[in-house]
Design an enzyme around this catalytic site. Structure first.
Site, PDB file in Angstrom:
ATOM      1  N   CYS A  35       0.848  -1.216   0.042  1.00  0.00           N
ATOM      2  CA  CYS A  35      -0.055  -0.103   0.080  1.00  0.00           C
ATOM      3  C   CYS A  35       0.839   1.185  -0.222  1.00  0.00           C
ATOM      4  CB  CYS A  35      -0.716  -0.061   1.215  1.00  0.00           C
ATOM      5  SG  CYS A  35      -2.310  -1.244   1.249  1.00  0.00           S
ATOM      6  N   GLU A  86       4.253   1.509   1.884  1.00  0.00           N
ATOM      7  CA  GLU A  86       5.161   1.119   2.718  1.00  0.00           C
ATOM      8  C   GLU A  86       6.663   1.401   2.040  1.00  0.00           C
ATOM      9  OE1 GLU A  86       2.104  -0.692   2.656  1.00  0.00           O
ATOM     10  OE2 GLU A  86       2.948  -2.519   3.217  1.00  0.00           O
TER      11      GLU A  86
END
Ligand code: SF4
Lengths: 843, 262
Positions: free
Chosen positions: A438, A440
């Site tokens: 997502c 990171e």
């Protein structure tokens, strides 16, 4: 637009055909991998686990059915059916065993499965009893941890049921040296070891496993070469015949050997990407900086005049489509948290080189173009923005945003690079970061980041403060005292911090237990062979072979907790409008409101089943009455009026998301309760824990397990999304909301923060619209915002799509750190997306 | 001490993130009170200088607030990064900000001293000497010309257009960066002839921009909230094709610089 230096490239008709073929049918579960894996495991009982993994990988790749789909130029499919998925019983199987008959009809991410495959899976499952990572993980967890999980304080479900995933391998290296080169490297390392070295038994075993795995990948590609040749010989259409022969040549050469042309590089890339997902069931296996490691091959071909921009674009588009061919079935609960068949294969463009120069190149623009063409959820396309990012790149990105596909996500180098450096990463490496899953960030090819290690619901510890450690009549946490005895806000706030701390410690225990389980039961030699420094250290990534090791569980609910604590502070301790006990009563009674429709349905079913089991007849009308009672709640009109007054009062308080410094800095403190505590702990791979602040889409299902909160949020409704304000409470427009979000400490949340914004398409119209939009992002980033992503689709469109899903099969929306097909999402998640404040630019 | 920062005035809203009222991302400060009573006015709560109550979304809302320049500018400054990145700034609107000269000019001065560019949305209905004081600290003037016919102007807006037309010329001659904006209202000025007349006037001024702003019904609910009648009830917004026709008529006269929308 004429003023751009990177003119549009038209989409090849091939791409539309590939997409249509891909989305024709419901995704399907296939059993081949599970069968082959089980066969191999049965033959290798008792051998070292890393060897068993490599041999199983080899057995699978030598025997799994292969297929070349119509019109493909880049080949390699993990399943016969498009968008199909294989099964990974070594991680967990009980959930699928239980769901075999329902998975095709469930709401979130249904999968078709044939009766035959059900039979096959039922037959092999008994073998796996007691052998999975999830079983071992549970047995490693402390009893109090299991209790906390059972009571939904946090959920490590993702890694508990599946592989870890969440990494980026060294694509560039394989492109350059091929698996042949990698095998040589492993062999050389092996030759340099002495049999008397203390780690020799383990190291040699691992290096041999690397060699077996790399050879298996070569064999697999050769099978494709053979298949393409056979198909080509039979093909009537001369053009397709020619294409199949080229495919055959490519697969005979790569990934075994170094890639020499752009097309070979594309094929190599794809084999790596796809095979990683055959080895383990982890998601978020992220291609990373595609525009960087692929560029040399593109440039060379263009300079030699052996490729046109159009054909290069077509190949990139083919890869984009292929990324949507990979799929993964999750258990029903997780499927809601990651809704939309997402694999989170995050692909990055732009940013800086390791020397700190702008890295944007022609391929970066072609990546934008590919997402523009395909309009599909994968890859999760991210762009890195820094102060030196060309304006043209920003505008091109804004154009893509305007299509409403929810891509790209924008990341701020100026925050992420220092954030990574604060975790001990060198400047040059930090500049090369890419995004995983997502949101990171990590250093590619050197990191085992465990970036999605759990969801921690920051609202639940506040409930535990009110209940003094009890949940559903059971003591599940520490006791922080009776609320009647709390005389000051500080006492109350301290209690919250203590509940947080205690439960964070349990979370750490859960993750570390799972970590050991993966190390002992599912080491991954193929993945490890492409991550530094595994070969040198002679260790799998699961044993700590990577240069950088982290565990990154994310906390969510920061907006709710900020507003909730402010409400308690103001109403109880400053205005003395009510006591803490009265507040507790209001929460227990859900502010006089009934249940959500979903909860009421469940409760009604229970009551009806109860009555029926007692031999009573229940009429339709009675069922309706019971349901109505649950929906309306049991509060009297008088009580309801009282609660509504309280709610009005709560809603009138200042809220996070409106650029009020006092509130926003408090939000920062609330976030730090989670982030600062977490970074004190270590994982078994020798790294530290680092926090993320975002819930993916779990704020909806996990919100359903959360009681009412003092910010006026009703029981079982969604918790706020990402680090954004609570739904509807940001009333001062998008700049104010962004200013609030920017005041959080994003740098300490080095596992990523996520900020969703929804815009009306009119806001991006014309070149001025695009420019203002780009300026908006830049200004948010100037203030140290970390990430931003957008849904640009009108509310009316979404409402219509809910009503007529058949007309919107291809409607992609940004869910959390990823985009998904709107119509595949559950109703509640759809509602949540519709309700996120639509930030209009003009009234 | 910068005493002018303590100047008080009456506003009814501050709106962030406006991208249609002057260049870039802007903050609009809405001042209360207007000398006109345009029938289509989408901010009827702006017209009276008095602090009023309005029902809004089922809730009683107080409209109007007395504030100091300091308070307003502190709020406006919060979006500084967006102005810097987009070339935006602060826009005064209303109501009619010309009715509170002391407050408004102090606000414009403060904005300039903080390095924020300024714009005004105005009817131009005030003695030119007053307007001149504004111009010193104004970067963009967005001025409404609603109709060339005095009678019709009086009937629909409650005031003659004479002063407005005179001031338009004076503002332009003063050297201000002037844009003419025309709210296009069905039944009032939405014929090709009427729009063309305004285009001729705008052209004669020598301004570079002429914006045609199509009528929308956004303000309708507010009339009910104030307990007032909405005189344009039942009037439908024009179709895009119709607006395009008006635009072409205006373009024929005015040429480049003419556009639909702000
Ligand atoms: S001039 Fe503007 S504020 Fe005044 S009445 Fe007319 S439309 Fe309303």
């Amino acid at each position: 637009m004429a003023e751009f230096q990177t003119p549009d490239i038209l989409m090849s008709p091939r791409i539309k055909k590939l997409i249509d073929n891909l989305f024709e049918k419901m995704p399907e579960i296939e059993s081949d991998r599970a069968v082959l894996l089980t066969e191999s495991y049965m033959q290798t009982e008792g051998q070292p686990i890393v060897r068993r993994r490599a041999l199983a990988f080899k057995h699978i790749l030598e025997n799994i059915p292969i297929t070349i789909r119509d019109n493909e130029l880049i080949v390699g499919s993990a399943t016969k059916a498009p968008r199909g998925c294989q099964v990974f019983p070594e991680y967990s199987y009980e959930w699928l065993e239980a769901e075999l008959d329902t998975i095709s009809t469930r709401i979130a991410d249904p999968f078709y499965i044939s009766e035959e495959n059900k039979q096959i899976l039922r037959k092999i499952y008994p073998y796996w009893k007691g052998k999975t990572t999830s079983e071992l993980a549970s047995s490693y967890m402390a009893p109090e941890t299991l209790k906390a999980i059972e009571h939904n304080i946090f959920t490590p479900g993702n890694y508990f049921y599946n592989g870890i995933g969440h990494f980026t391998v060294n694509y560039g290296k394989i492109l350059k040296i091929g698996y042949k080169g990698l095998i040589e490297e492993a062999q050389a390392e092996l030759n340099s070891c002495n049999v008397y070295d203390p780690d020799y038994p383990k190291k040699s075993e691992f290096l041999n496993a690397v060699i077996i795995s790399a050879n298996a990948a070569i064999t697999y590609a050769r099978r494709y070469a053979q298949l393409a040749l056979e198909m080509g010989k039979k093909e009537k259409d001369t053009k397709r015949r020619e294409e199949l022969f080229i495919i055959a040549q490519n697969c005979a050469k790569v990934p075994e050997n170094p890639a020499e042309t752009f097309m070979e590089a594309c094929q190599t890339f794809w084999f790596i990407q796809m095979l990683l997902q055959v080895e383990s069931s982890g998601h978020s296996i992220s291609p990373g900086r595609f525009d960087q490691y692929m560029y040399p091959y593109y440039k060379a071909d263009i300079e030699k005049g052996t490729i046109t921009r159009e054909f290069a674009q077509e190949l990139i588009d083919c890869i984009w489509v292929k990324l949507n061919d990979l799929n993964k079935a999750r258990d029903a609960a997780s499927a809601e948290g990651f809704a939309g068949y997402s694999l989170f294969q995050n692909l990055c463009a732009g940013g800086q080189t390791k020397e700190g120069r702008d890295a944007t190149n022609e391929l970066s623009y072609m990546c934008i173009q590919a997402s523009m063409h395909t309009q599909l959820p994968a890859p999760s396309f991210s762009v890195r923005i820094w102060n030196g990012t060309p304006n043209e790149f920003m505008l091109r990105c804004a154009e893509l945003t305007r299509t409403g596909v929810g891509l790209p996500a924008y990341y701020n180098d100026e925050v992420i690079i220092p954030a990574l450096m604060s975790r001990g990463i060198k400047l040059e490496e930090a500049r090369e970061y890419n995004i995983i899953g997502c949101v990171e960030p990590q250093v590619p090819a050197k990191t085992d980041g465990w970036h999605d290690a759990a969801f921690f619901n920051m609202c639940r510890p506040l409930e535990l403060v009110f209940s003094n450690g009890y949940d559903k009549g059971e003591l599940i946490s520490i006791q922080t005292g009776k609320i009647e005895d709390m005389k000051t806000f500080d006492e109350f706030f301290e209690a919250y911090k203590k509940q947080m701390k205690y439960n964070i410690q349990l979370l750490v225990n859960a993750d570390n237990a799972i970590d050991y389980a993966h190390r002992e039961r599912c080491p991954l030699p193929f993945q490890s062979s492409m991550i530094e420094d595994c070969i040198k250290r002679g260790k799998t990534i699961q044993e700590g072979g990577a240069v950088y090791n982290f565990t990154g569980p994310q906390g969510f609910g920061i907006a709710n907790m900020t507003d909730a604590l402010i409400a308690v502070k103001k109403l109880v301790f400053e205005e003395k409008l009510l006591t803490l006990s009265e507040y507790k009563k209001a929460l227990d009674e859900n502010f006089g409101h009934g249940m959500t429709a979903k909860e009421a349905t469940k409760a009604t079913q229970k009551v009806v089943a109860d009555l029926v089991s007692k031999g009573k007849n229940v009429s339709e009308a009675q069922i309706e009455d019971i349901f109505k009672m649950f929906i309306d709640g049991i509060a009297t009109e008088e009580e309801k009026a009282k609660y509504n007054k309280l709610l009005d009062k709560i809603h009138s308080l200042p809220k996070y998301g409106n650029d009020i410094p006092e509130i926003d800095y408090f939000a920062r403190d609330v976030g730090n309760i989670y982030t600062k505590e977490l970074e004190k702990y270590r994982n078994p791979r020798g790294g530290i824990f680092q926090a993320g602040l975002y819930p993916v889409s779990a704020n909806v299902p996990l919100g359903e397990q959360t009681g009412a909160t003092p910010d006026g949020r009703l029981a079982n409704t969604p918790v706020a999304d990402g680090v954004g304000p609570c739904s509807g409470s940001d009333v001062c427009g998008p700049t104010s909301a962004a200013n609030s979000v920017a005041k959080l400490d994003h740098e300490i949340a080095s596992n990523g923060t996520l900020y969703n914004q929804k815009f009306h398409p009119s806001a991006l119209s014309g070149l001025t619209g695009l420019s203002d939009f780009a300026a908006y992002i830049r200004a948010f980033f100037d203030q140290k915002g970390m990430h931003m992503q957008f849904n640009v689709v009108s509310r009316e469109t979404l409402l219509d799509a809910q009503k007529h899903p058949e007309n919107y099969k291809n409607l992609v929306v940004r869910v959390a750190g990823y985009s998904a097909l709107f119509t595949t999402l559950s109703k509640s998640l759809q509602d949540d997306i519709i309700n996120r404040t639509e930030q209009a630019f003009n009234r | 001490m910068q005493e002018y920062l303590d100047t008080r005035g009456r506003i009814f809203d501050i709106q962030k993130y406006s991208i249609h009222d002057g260049p870039g991302i802007r903050t609009i400060v809405f001042l209360k009170g207007c000398a006109f009573r345009c029938r289509w006015c989408c901010n009827p709560e702006s017209q009276s200088f008095k602090i009023e109550h309005m029902m809004f979304g089922g809730k009683d809302k107080v409209v109007g607030k007395d504030v100091t320049v300091r308070e307003v500018i502190e709020d406006v400054l919060k979006d500084m990064p967006y102005y810097v990145r987009s070339g935006g700034g602060m826009t005064l609107s209303g109501g009619e900000s010309l009715l509170q000269p002391e407050f408004a000019t102090a606000l414009l001065r403060a904005a300039h001293e903080y390095g924020i560019n300024t714009a005004i949305e105005t009817t131009g209905f005030a003695p030119f000497e007053t307007i001149e004081k504004y111009l010193e600290n104004l970067d963009y003037v967005l001025m409404d010309i609603k109709h060339m016919n005095e009678e019709k102007h009086k009937e629909f807006c409650g005031q003659s257009n004479k002063l407005v037309l005179e001031n338009a010329k004076k503002i332009k001659d003063w050297g201000a960066n002037l844009t003419i904006r025309v709210p296009v209202i069905p039944g009032f000025n939405n014929t090709k002839e009427e729009i063309s007349d305004i285009a001729v006037f705008a052209k004669s001024l020598g301004v570079k921009h002429l914006h045609l702003l199509p009528y929308h019904r956004m303000g309708e609910d507010k009339y009910a909230g104030l307990g007032r009648d909405y005189m344009l009830k039942g009037i439908k917004p024009m179709t895009n094709e119709y607006m395009q026709g008006l635009y072409e008529a205006a373009y024929k006269i005015f040429g480049d610089g003419c556009q639909i929308g702000g």
